[in-house]
Scaffold this active site. Structure first.
Site, PDB file in Angstrom:
ATOM      1  N   SER A   1       7.317  24.760 -24.106  1.00  0.00           N
ATOM      2  CA  SER A   1       8.126  23.894 -24.974  1.00  0.00           C
ATOM      3  C   SER A   1       8.987  22.781 -23.716  1.00  0.00           C
ATOM      4  O   SER A   1       8.354  22.052 -23.297  1.00  0.00           O
ATOM      5  CB  SER A   1       9.095  24.530 -25.663  1.00  0.00           C
TER       6      SER A   1
ATOM      7  N   ASP B   1       2.097  22.914 -35.141  1.00  0.00           N
ATOM      8  CA  ASP B   1       3.345  22.987 -34.252  1.00  0.00           C
ATOM      9  C   ASP B   1       4.437  22.003 -34.716  1.00  0.00           C
ATOM     10  O   ASP B   1       4.071  20.993 -34.790  1.00  0.00           O
ATOM     11  CB  ASP B   1       3.007  23.115 -32.867  1.00  0.00           C
TER      12      ASP B   1
ATOM     13  N   HIS C   1       4.699  27.906 -32.420  1.00  0.00           N
ATOM     14  CA  HIS C   1       5.146  27.207 -31.261  1.00  0.00           C
ATOM     15  C   HIS C   1       5.243  28.487 -30.039  1.00  0.00           C
ATOM     16  O   HIS C   1       5.445  29.494 -30.146  1.00  0.00           O
ATOM     17  CB  HIS C   1       6.728  26.531 -31.524  1.00  0.00           C
TER      18      HIS C   1
END
Length: 536
Positions: free
Chosen positions: A204, A425, A454
């Site tokens: 991320s 995502d 994710h």
């Protein structure tokens, strides 16, 4: 797509430019990591330490701050050096991730690395740790959607107060809590470890941190694996607007899944009707917060993790159905405590660093009329998260420090790098990964086709994990031919099946080895996502 060719990264030598465990940057002298045993039952070899780094890298002999680190040391006869890991955020603690990664990788690969976790500057056990406004997320908060001038004023007062408090409490450090300085900290860690190069694995926001590190120190990168890739051309205002559309799509996917399991949840078989029931629930708690705690903002917080990982859908659907069908407010409050609550001091700290980094990394609109125009326009098409996300980021409209220019991560000086991305995502939409693939020359993209989760590696998808493991083992990356349904991908993996409702899953698990295996995958994915938290 066709079976990709594989290009192997040549082995790179390591060196010890300074004594192992020492750094030559902090304060201009030698600073070491003093490792001490802090093993757990799961990771008995775990060691913990700390490292002093310059607060301001333009003044390396000035004030220092302290980073908290841990490591799972290599045991193989041949070491591949340090593997730094980051869980995202910004504001996420990396100390738990080192244990997880070392335990999730095959033993023959994990044993070749010193897996290094660290709390970035401002985070967790690092010092100083930011906490700008304790209790900022105490419930219930004002409605996130500013349908009246009074609601808008209440939210802006909160946001402006948070920004002001951050400046008053941390004015001496705040301008140094940002991604470039965190990347410089990573290089100070490298020096302290006596390594000529490091490998890096980030989820991320950690993908942006890794790309920035690679831009600042390309000659120090050995291997670079980035999972769920931030679009660096949109940091951070545009990226957040893009999230709003993607999270709305995932919320609709959740409603569709609930409708498919009408016999379990009793909310109807029409996805549109299920979604309408969710918004009716939102209106109910806006008028009368469930248990005096869960208002509309808290309800959005509660269901937000479902946009990150569908492993949470069964729990969220149970609470949703219990409230709608039986008026069970306790179920909704429990779901909020499990999935939506900020998490006390740790949550306050994580959010404080989130705001500090995002508000300073790049310029945000300072005129609230711009926010109002852009978010009402987005809300018209994507109502689920738009205004909640706006309120989450609103302190950036009032932030007390200057904004930096975003880092252009374009890079043609790296060894082959490996990117992972799910097509659906929500937190880091798919186009961002394609952008980064084009910016990082020689990088390869592994796509989870049809996946909506994710942070997708080490969460139970053996196909994805196989590419990560081989990359860490040998440096090999897949090479696609630019054809097929996903021409940007160098390799494609199928998404994992969607979860089963909990009663069905529990029954099947008791009678089916395959179902039991699926439950194990779900447990692993849940463990990963609880560890990573739910950053925006």
């Amino acid at each position: 797509m066709a079976t990709p060719s594989v290009a192997a990264q040549p082995e790179l030598p390591t060196a010890d430019p300074v004594p192992v465990g020492w750094s030559t940057t902090a304060g201009g002298g030698l600073s070491r990591v003093a490792w001490a045993d802090c093993g757990t039952e799961a990771t008995p070899r775990l060691q913990c330490g700390s490292l002093k780094v310059p607060l301001d890298y333009d003044r390396p002999r000035g004030r220092t701050i302290t980073l908290a680190l841990n490591r799972v040391p290599h045991t193989a006869a041949r070491s591949q050096g340090p593997l730094l890991v980051n869980p995202g955020g910004p504001g996420g603690s990396g100390l738990g991730l080192a244990e997880f990664v070392a335990g999730a990788l095959p033993a023959d690969v994990a044993s070749q690395y010193d897996v290094i976790g660290f709390d970035p500057r401002g985070v967790g056990s690092s010092e100083p740790a930011l906490d700008c406004a304790p209790g900022y997320f105490d419930a219930p908060r004002p409605d996130s959607v500013p349908t009246t001038a009074a609601i808008e004023r209440a939210n802006l007062k909160r946001a402006e107060g948070f920004a002001r408090s951050c400046g008053e409490k941390y004015g001496d450090v705040l301008e140094h809590i940002n991604t470039p300085d965190t990347a410089r900290d990573m290089d100070t860690i490298r020096r302290a470890l006596g390594a000529d190069k490091i490998s890096y694995f980030g989820y991320s926001y950690g993908t942006y941190l890794g790309a920035v590190y690679a831009k600042l120190f390309p000659e120090r990168v050995r291997r670079l694996a980035l999972d769920s890739v931030v679009d660096p051309t949109g940091v951070w205002y545009e990226d957040n607007l893009a999230q709003d559309y993607a999270f709305d799509k995932r919320h609709k996917a959740f409603a569709r899944w609930v409708a498919e399991h009408e016999s379990t949840y009793g909310l109807g078989s029409d996805p549109d009707a299920v979604e309408a029931a969710w918004y009716a629930m939102r209106k109910d708690v806006a008028d009368d917060p469930a248990g005096g705690v869960v208002g509309p903002a808290e309800l959005e917080d509660t269901f937000l993790p479902g946009g990150y990982a569908n492993v949470f859908w069964p729990d969220l659907a149970e609470a949703f159905a219990a409230y709608v069908n039986s008026g069970d407010e306790d179920a909704l409050v429990q779901a909020y405590e499990d999935f939506g609550a900020a998490g006390g001091a740790a949550g306050d700290n994580g959010y404080s660093v989130y705001a500090a980094v995002e508000c300073q990394d790049a310029a945000w609109p300072r005129d609230w009329r711009t926010w109002r125009r852009d978010h009402w326009r987005t809300y018209a098409k994507a109502p689920f998260l738009t205004w909640n996300n706006a309120q989450f980021n609103a302190p950036c409209a009032f932030w007390p420090t200057r904004s930096l220019e975003p880092v252009d991560v374009t890079n043609d000086e790296l060894p082959p790098t490996l990117l992972f991305q799910a097509t659906d995502d929500a937190a880091t939409p798919y186009p961002g990964a394609v952008t980064v693939k084009n910016l990082l020359s020689g990088s390869s993209l592994v796509v989870e086709d049809g996946g909506g989760n994710h942070s997708i590696t080490l969460g139970g998808n053996d196909c994805l994990d196989g590419y990560l493991v081989e990359y860490l083992r040998s440096g090999a990356v897949p090479r696609g031919d630019g054809t097929g349904d996903t021409p940007d991908a160098d390799a494609v993996c199928d998404a994992l099946p969607e979860p089963e409702p909990q009663p069905a899953a529990a029954t099947a698990s008791a009678n089916s080895p395959a179902a039991s295996s699926a439950a194990d995958v779900a447990d692993r994915a849940a463990a990963l996502h609880h560890l990573l938290g739910t950053p925006r």
